[in-house]
Design an enzyme around this catalytic site. Sequence first.
Site, PDB file in Angstrom:
ATOM      1  N   GLY A   6      -1.417   4.353  -2.355  1.00  0.00           N
ATOM      2  CA  GLY A   6      -0.188   3.684  -2.794  1.00  0.00           C
ATOM      3  C   GLY A   6       0.669   4.629  -3.622  1.00  0.00           C
ATOM      4  O   GLY A   6       1.352   4.228  -4.552  1.00  0.00           O
ATOM      5  N   LEU A   8       3.386   6.176  -3.212  1.00  0.00           N
ATOM      6  CA  LEU A   8       4.863   6.149  -3.213  1.00  0.00           C
ATOM      7  C   LEU A   8       5.397   4.942  -3.976  1.00  0.00           C
ATOM      8  O   LEU A   8       6.567   4.597  -3.879  1.00  0.00           O
ATOM      9  CB  LEU A   8       5.392   6.185  -1.782  1.00  0.00           C
ATOM     10  CG  LEU A   8       5.101   7.503  -1.041  1.00  0.00           C
ATOM     11  CD1 LEU A   8       5.784   7.537   0.314  1.00  0.00           C
ATOM     12  CD2 LEU A   8       5.525   8.706  -1.871  1.00  0.00           C
ATOM     13  N   GLY A   9       4.542   4.343  -4.778  1.00  0.00           N
ATOM     14  CA  GLY A   9       5.012   3.264  -5.668  1.00  0.00           C
ATOM     15  C   GLY A   9       5.604   3.859  -6.936  1.00  0.00           C
ATOM     16  O   GLY A   9       5.931   5.046  -6.987  1.00  0.00           O
ATOM     17  N   LEU A  11       4.375   4.698  -9.826  1.00  0.00           N
ATOM     18  CA  LEU A  11       3.630   5.659 -10.656  1.00  0.00           C
ATOM     19  C   LEU A  11       3.161   6.905  -9.902  1.00  0.00           C
ATOM     20  O   LEU A  11       2.959   7.955 -10.509  1.00  0.00           O
ATOM     21  CB  LEU A  11       2.404   4.972 -11.274  1.00  0.00           C
ATOM     22  CG  LEU A  11       2.679   3.717 -12.106  1.00  0.00           C
ATOM     23  CD1 LEU A  11       1.370   3.147 -12.631  1.00  0.00           C
ATOM     24  CD2 LEU A  11       3.639   4.005 -13.248  1.00  0.00           C
ATOM     25  N   ASP A  32      -0.018   7.047   1.436  1.00  0.00           N
ATOM     26  CA  ASP A  32       0.587   5.696   1.469  1.00  0.00           C
ATOM     27  C   ASP A  32       0.765   5.321   2.935  1.00  0.00           C
ATOM     28  O   ASP A  32       0.461   6.117   3.833  1.00  0.00           O
ATOM     29  CB  ASP A  32       1.944   5.714   0.721  1.00  0.00           C
ATOM     30  CG  ASP A  32       2.248   4.371   0.062  1.00  0.00           C
ATOM     31  OD1 ASP A  32       2.556   4.345  -1.137  1.00  0.00           O
ATOM     32  OD2 ASP A  32       2.113   3.342   0.765  1.00  0.00           O
ATOM     33  N   ILE A  33       1.315   4.112   3.162  1.00  0.00           N
ATOM     34  CA  ILE A  33       1.624   3.721   4.548  1.00  0.00           C
ATOM     35  C   ILE A  33       3.122   3.859   4.793  1.00  0.00           C
ATOM     36  O   ILE A  33       3.646   3.362   5.774  1.00  0.00           O
ATOM     37  CB  ILE A  33       1.193   2.256   4.834  1.00  0.00           C
ATOM     38  CG1 ILE A  33       1.767   1.309   3.781  1.00  0.00           C
ATOM     39  CG2 ILE A  33      -0.317   2.129   4.912  1.00  0.00           C
ATOM     40  CD1 ILE A  33       1.571  -0.144   4.124  1.00  0.00           C
ATOM     41  N   ASP A  50      -4.234   3.656   5.097  1.00  0.00           N
ATOM     42  CA  ASP A  50      -4.049   2.211   4.985  1.00  0.00           C
ATOM     43  C   ASP A  50      -5.330   1.674   4.367  1.00  0.00           C
ATOM     44  O   ASP A  50      -6.398   1.761   4.988  1.00  0.00           O
ATOM     45  CB  ASP A  50      -3.820   1.624   6.385  1.00  0.00           C
ATOM     46  CG  ASP A  50      -3.769   0.079   6.348  1.00  0.00           C
ATOM     47  OD1 ASP A  50      -3.485  -0.530   7.385  1.00  0.00           O
ATOM     48  OD2 ASP A  50      -4.020  -0.485   5.253  1.00  0.00           O
ATOM     49  N   ILE A  51      -5.253   1.127   3.153  1.00  0.00           N
ATOM     50  CA  ILE A  51      -6.498   0.772   2.456  1.00  0.00           C
ATOM     51  C   ILE A  51      -7.196  -0.405   3.137  1.00  0.00           C
ATOM     52  O   ILE A  51      -8.311  -0.766   2.779  1.00  0.00           O
ATOM     53  CB  ILE A  51      -6.265   0.435   0.961  1.00  0.00           C
ATOM     54  CG1 ILE A  51      -4.987  -0.351   0.787  1.00  0.00           C
ATOM     55  CG2 ILE A  51      -6.137   1.681   0.131  1.00  0.00           C
ATOM     56  CD1 ILE A  51      -5.233  -1.660   0.226  1.00  0.00           C
ATOM     57  N   TYR A 139      -1.422 -11.839  -8.028  1.00  0.00           N
ATOM     58  CA  TYR A 139      -1.544 -10.461  -8.536  1.00  0.00           C
ATOM     59  C   TYR A 139      -2.553 -10.429  -9.688  1.00  0.00           C
ATOM     60  O   TYR A 139      -3.501  -9.648  -9.678  1.00  0.00           O
ATOM     61  CB  TYR A 139      -0.171 -10.002  -9.010  1.00  0.00           C
ATOM     62  CG  TYR A 139      -0.116  -8.703  -9.745  1.00  0.00           C
ATOM     63  CD1 TYR A 139       0.256  -8.663 -11.086  1.00  0.00           C
ATOM     64  CD2 TYR A 139      -0.404  -7.503  -9.116  1.00  0.00           C
ATOM     65  CE1 TYR A 139       0.346  -7.463 -11.772  1.00  0.00           C
ATOM     66  CE2 TYR A 139      -0.318  -6.297  -9.792  1.00  0.00           C
ATOM     67  CZ  TYR A 139       0.053  -6.293 -11.121  1.00  0.00           C
ATOM     68  OH  TYR A 139       0.141  -5.100 -11.790  1.00  0.00           O
TER      69      TYR A 139
END
Length: 311
Positions: A6, A8-9, A11, A32-33, A50-51, A139
């Site tokens: 992840g 490209l989020g 952080l 990331d995807i 892809d997790i 979440y």
Amino acid sequence: RILITGSLGQLGTELARLLRSKYGRDNVIMSDIVKPTKEILESGPYIFTDILDFKGLQEAVVMHRVDWLIHFSALLSAVGEQAVPLAVRVNIEGTHNVLELAKQYSMKIFVPSTIGAFGPDSPRDPTPNVCIQRPKTIYGVSKVHAELMGEYYHERFGLDFRCLRFPGIISSDSNPGGGTTDYAVQIFHDALRTGQHTCYLRPDTRLPMMYIDDCLRALWEIMVAPEEQLKRRTYNVTAMSFSPAEIAEELRKHVPGLEVNYKPDQRQKIADSWPMVFDDSEARKDWGWSHKYDLAEMCRVMVSNIRKRPA
Ligand code: VAH
């Protein structure tokens, strides 16, 4: 080698930059995807992961000889409420996959948790490290599950799982990814662009917050903390708490006449269920956590960074 999922989020890009400065460009792999920009590709190794694809993740871990896994992939609070089935898969099944791989390949794994892992039954001012956690977003539910699973794998299999509960993170060079604290980033861009901001929270909604440099330093410090300093696997960390009215007041020192109007939406309910002040005294005592950016300093740096950017 370090793999960031992840990445490209909000952080990941800055964390990759920090870790590459410490461990070498080619030892930190972003993934990331999402399609990377040219700059990201030029900054260092980037792979597709892809997790939800256990086999693909396993191949990446093996072929890149990963020994640290930083697991950022998640749907955040507000966006998760609009896509609950996907949030369940990504935030829960995805975390199962990375914990299982971390165990199989003896990787050190960091999973971020959040102020959102608490709910209205938790003490809110301050919220200690250990208290009831009955979050009201998918979440938050998924992050409590991640904490519990990581601690179980640590106790039962010796997995080196480390977890920090972050407050809202403020960053200038990356966009937040659909959280409830995102107003605190947007207000800077609006103030400098138009002098006007519409805030989706009430002016008095106090939330714990942190500047991104403090956030990423905390992450690195917990990852390198000697095992004997860690009395627990999951720690609260924070830097400050402020409300929209308070950050607007501080921002007016840089943008006089900043106009803010308030139009609370469904994110108000989420924010009202979260901690107002985070007690991070255990992190400060056990492994020497201390923040560097308070509200005034964070505003100064954010304004300076955004003003420096080409229009
Ligand atoms: C969110 N920024 O608002 C994220 C964070 C502290 C909250 O997890 O969902």
